[in-house]
Design a protein around this motif. Structure first.
Motif, PDB file in Angstrom:
ATOM      1  N   ILE A  32      -7.244 -10.119 -66.562  1.00 63.25           N
ATOM      2  CA  ILE A  32      -6.271  -9.064 -66.853  1.00 63.25           C
ATOM      3  C   ILE A  32      -6.482  -8.565 -68.276  1.00 63.25           C
ATOM      4  CG2 ILE A  32      -3.835  -8.429 -66.804  1.00 63.25           C
ATOM      5  CD1 ILE A  32      -3.303 -10.933 -65.161  1.00 63.25           C
ATOM      6  N   ARG A  33      -6.730  -7.282 -68.432  1.00 72.72           N
ATOM      7  CA  ARG A  33      -6.950  -6.686 -69.751  1.00 72.72           C
ATOM      8  C   ARG A  33      -5.713  -6.754 -70.628  1.00 72.72           C
ATOM      9  NH1 ARG A  33      -9.028  -0.694 -69.726  1.00 72.72           N
ATOM     10  NH2 ARG A  33      -7.158  -0.652 -68.494  1.00 72.72           N
ATOM     11  N   LEU A 285     -15.133 -10.755 -69.038  1.00 75.62           N
ATOM     12  CA  LEU A 285     -15.380 -11.060 -70.433  1.00 75.62           C
ATOM     13  C   LEU A 285     -14.101 -10.931 -71.250  1.00 75.62           C
ATOM     14  CD1 LEU A 285     -17.234 -11.716 -72.789  1.00 75.62           C
ATOM     15  CD2 LEU A 285     -17.861  -9.280 -72.900  1.00 75.62           C
ATOM     16  N   SER A 286     -13.306  -9.893 -70.941  1.00 76.01           N
ATOM     17  CA  SER A 286     -12.038  -9.706 -71.651  1.00 76.01           C
ATOM     18  C   SER A 286     -11.104 -10.881 -71.413  1.00 76.01           C
ATOM     19  CB  SER A 286     -11.366  -8.403 -71.191  1.00 76.01           C
ATOM     20  OG  SER A 286     -12.133  -7.286 -71.562  1.00 76.01           O
ATOM     21  N   GLU A 287     -11.060 -11.335 -70.174  1.00 72.59           N
ATOM     22  CA  GLU A 287     -10.193 -12.468 -69.860  1.00 72.59           C
ATOM     23  C   GLU A 287     -10.653 -13.727 -70.599  1.00 72.59           C
ATOM     24  OE1 GLU A 287      -7.248 -14.875 -68.107  1.00 72.59           O
ATOM     25  OE2 GLU A 287      -7.475 -12.745 -68.529  1.00 72.59           O
ATOM     26  N   LYS A 288     -11.968 -13.919 -70.696  1.00 73.97           N
ATOM     27  CA  LYS A 288     -12.505 -15.076 -71.418  1.00 73.97           C
ATOM     28  C   LYS A 288     -12.101 -15.015 -72.888  1.00 73.97           C
ATOM     29  CE  LYS A 288     -16.816 -17.512 -72.435  1.00 73.97           C
ATOM     30  NZ  LYS A 288     -18.296 -17.503 -72.279  1.00 73.97           N
ATOM     31  N   LEU A 289     -12.168 -13.812 -73.463  1.00 74.09           N
ATOM     32  CA  LEU A 289     -11.768 -13.643 -74.858  1.00 74.09           C
ATOM     33  C   LEU A 289     -10.280 -13.923 -75.043  1.00 74.09           C
ATOM     34  CD1 LEU A 289     -13.739 -10.416 -75.839  1.00 74.09           C
ATOM     35  CD2 LEU A 289     -14.112 -12.710 -76.746  1.00 74.09           C
ATOM     36  N   CYS A 352      -7.325  -4.978 -89.798  1.00 72.95           N
ATOM     37  CA  CYS A 352      -7.735  -4.467 -88.492  1.00 72.95           C
ATOM     38  C   CYS A 352      -8.286  -5.638 -87.680  1.00 72.95           C
ATOM     39  CB  CYS A 352      -8.765  -3.348 -88.625  1.00 72.95           C
ATOM     40  SG  CYS A 352     -10.287  -3.841 -89.450  1.00 72.95           S
ATOM     41  N   ILE A 353      -8.433  -5.431 -86.385  1.00 72.42           N
ATOM     42  CA  ILE A 353      -8.960  -6.471 -85.509  1.00 72.42           C
ATOM     43  C   ILE A 353     -10.460  -6.657 -85.768  1.00 72.42           C
ATOM     44  CG2 ILE A 353      -9.546  -6.950 -83.088  1.00 72.42           C
ATOM     45  CD1 ILE A 353      -6.746  -7.644 -83.571  1.00 72.42           C
ATOM     46  N   ALA A 354     -10.910  -7.909 -85.786  1.00 78.27           N
ATOM     47  CA  ALA A 354     -12.335  -8.192 -85.956  1.00 78.27           C
ATOM     48  C   ALA A 354     -13.126  -7.653 -84.762  1.00 78.27           C
ATOM     49  CB  ALA A 354     -12.553  -9.695 -86.098  1.00 78.27           C
ATOM     50  N   ASN A 355     -14.390  -7.343 -84.994  1.00 74.04           N
ATOM     51  CA  ASN A 355     -15.226  -6.727 -83.952  1.00 74.04           C
ATOM     52  C   ASN A 355     -15.220  -7.492 -82.634  1.00 74.04           C
ATOM     53  OD1 ASN A 355     -15.984  -4.698 -85.708  1.00 74.04           O
ATOM     54  ND2 ASN A 355     -17.866  -5.722 -86.376  1.00 74.04           N
ATOM     55  N   ARG A 359     -12.706  -5.107 -77.877  1.00 67.28           N
ATOM     56  CA  ARG A 359     -12.659  -4.691 -76.471  1.00 67.28           C
ATOM     57  C   ARG A 359     -11.279  -4.978 -75.844  1.00 67.28           C
ATOM     58  NH1 ARG A 359     -16.471  -5.811 -73.260  1.00 67.28           N
ATOM     59  NH2 ARG A 359     -15.235  -5.937 -71.354  1.00 67.28           N
ATOM     60  N   LEU A 360     -10.541  -5.919 -76.435  1.00 64.63           N
ATOM     61  CA  LEU A 360      -9.224  -6.264 -75.892  1.00 64.63           C
ATOM     62  C   LEU A 360      -8.177  -5.180 -76.161  1.00 64.63           C
ATOM     63  CD1 LEU A 360      -9.013 -10.043 -76.860  1.00 64.63           C
ATOM     64  CD2 LEU A 360      -9.657  -9.058 -74.656  1.00 64.63           C
TER      65      LEU A 360
END
Length: 362
Positions: A32-33, A285-289, A352-355, A359-360
């Motif tokens: 889930i994004r 990948l987003s879910e893993k992050l 700001c959010i780190a690189n 994507r999240l």
């Protein structure tokens, strides 16, 4: 620690607990994004706010609650209703923030939730200083006589000690701990008003702290509101309406069953809804992050979706925490690689959010 609840896990409660675990595991593994989570969280928060205040007699409809939360209220003659939903919405946010803090629960946390819920102020509310009697609205007969005011402080201290001890011990399922805390708080009835709303928020806080927060995308209050008679019946146990005549020692297994069945129902609805959503390519990948982030970090992603660069004060306001705590938190997140300093000037430092995490919030 004097509080020792008398309860048993009935067969239906055991089945509900197993259903909760199945739904929880299924949802946790769904890709889930962050953007979708933010949307689902907002929907769940609106439902919780609407139904929890509706239980207490609030007259606003769900569409009207949405308008009020969005800042477009203005319903003549229902100003109190508007204030109630705004207060509860803020308190629900605060409950999640408190759950994410790595320390034992404090009485002040519960008092703060009541202060926000009932008065709209981020200030711990003192317990009642007199006797409170709950009467039937139709014929006026006594429904419940809670303990005297002089006993409330001790009983609340015992309850908080029991919650912390039982969570740490990890022998009692989290839904059962939340159910018993909800019941005992309502039984102590430490305030003249707002006890039901605070009891429901306390249960939610405990679920989040124990890993059953489900990213904040569920609402238990809808289950209660659908059948208020069953909710009040489950809360009413013992041979007498008086706390001192058996109410405190009564078997509350029926309420535990009711609570767990409601939680299973809410989790099953979230599972069905999220499983039917289309998952874009690469979403795994987003879910893993997301799994690498802590609850407070997941929450603040919603702020970065609105603005790419923010200050620690904006983070403090968004999370409902003191500015100094937000400054320390930001410094920690920079060290951990979650945030990057966008402007390093002391007076106008921004982040700001780190690189890795961009994507999240895309």
């Amino acid at each position: 620690m004097a509080f020792e609840p008398n309860y048993g896990i009935t067969a239906p409660a055991a089945l509900a607990l197993m259903a909760i675990e199945r739904s929880r595991a299924a949802i946790e593994h769904l890709p889930i994004r962050a953007g979708l989570i933010t949307s689902l969280r907002e929907s769940a928060r609106l439902l919780s706010t609407h139904y929890s205040t509706q239980i207490e007699g609030n007259r606003l409809t769900l569409p009207e609650v949405k308008q009020v939360i969005a800042g477009h209220g203005g319903f003549p003659g229902r100003e109190r209703d508007e204030k109630e939903v705004l207060n509860y919405y803020k308190a629900a946010d605060k409950a999640e923030v408190l759950a994410a803090i790595k320390r034992p629960l404090k009485e002040e946390d519960i008092q703060l939730l009541h202060g926000l819920t009932f008065e709209g102020r981020a200030k711990p509310a003192p317990y009642r200083d007199g006797q409170n009697v709950i009467r039937d609205g139709h014929d006026g007969h006594i429904v419940y006589m809670p303990p005297e005011a002089k006993e409330v402080g001790r009983l609340m201290k015992d309850l908080v000690q029991w919650i912390n001890h039982t969570i740490a011990e990890k022998r009692v399922p989290a839904p059962v701990i939340a159910a018993l805390a909800h019941y005992q708080f309502a039984t102590i009835h430490p305030y003249y008003d707002g006890n039901g709303r605070t009891a429901r928020l306390l249960a939610i806080l405990i679920l989040h702290r124990c890993g059953y927060g489900l990213k904040g995308i569920f609402s238990l209050e809808e289950y209660y509101a659908r059948n208020l008679e069953a909710y009040y019946e489950a809360l009413t146990v013992g041979p007498s309406h008086n706390y001192h005549l058996g109410r405190a020692e009564a078997d509350v297994g029926h309420f535990v069953q009711y609570f767990c069945e409601g939680m299973a129902d809410a989790f099953a609805k979230v599972q069905a809804r999220t499983e039917n959503m289309e998952v874009p390519a690469g979403e795994g990948l987003s879910e893993k992050l997301l799994r690498e982030l802590r609850p407070l970090q997941r929450t603040v992603l919603g702020l970065f979706q609105k603005s790419q660069v923010v200050t620690s004060k904006e983070i403090a306001a968004y999370l409902g925490i003191p500015p100094r705590q937000a400054t320390i938190q930001c410094a920690t997140w920079v060290i951990e690689g979650f945030l990057v300093i966008a402007d390093s000037s002391k007076k106008a430092r921004t982040y700001c959010i780190a690189n890795k995490w961009e994507r999240l919030i895309a």
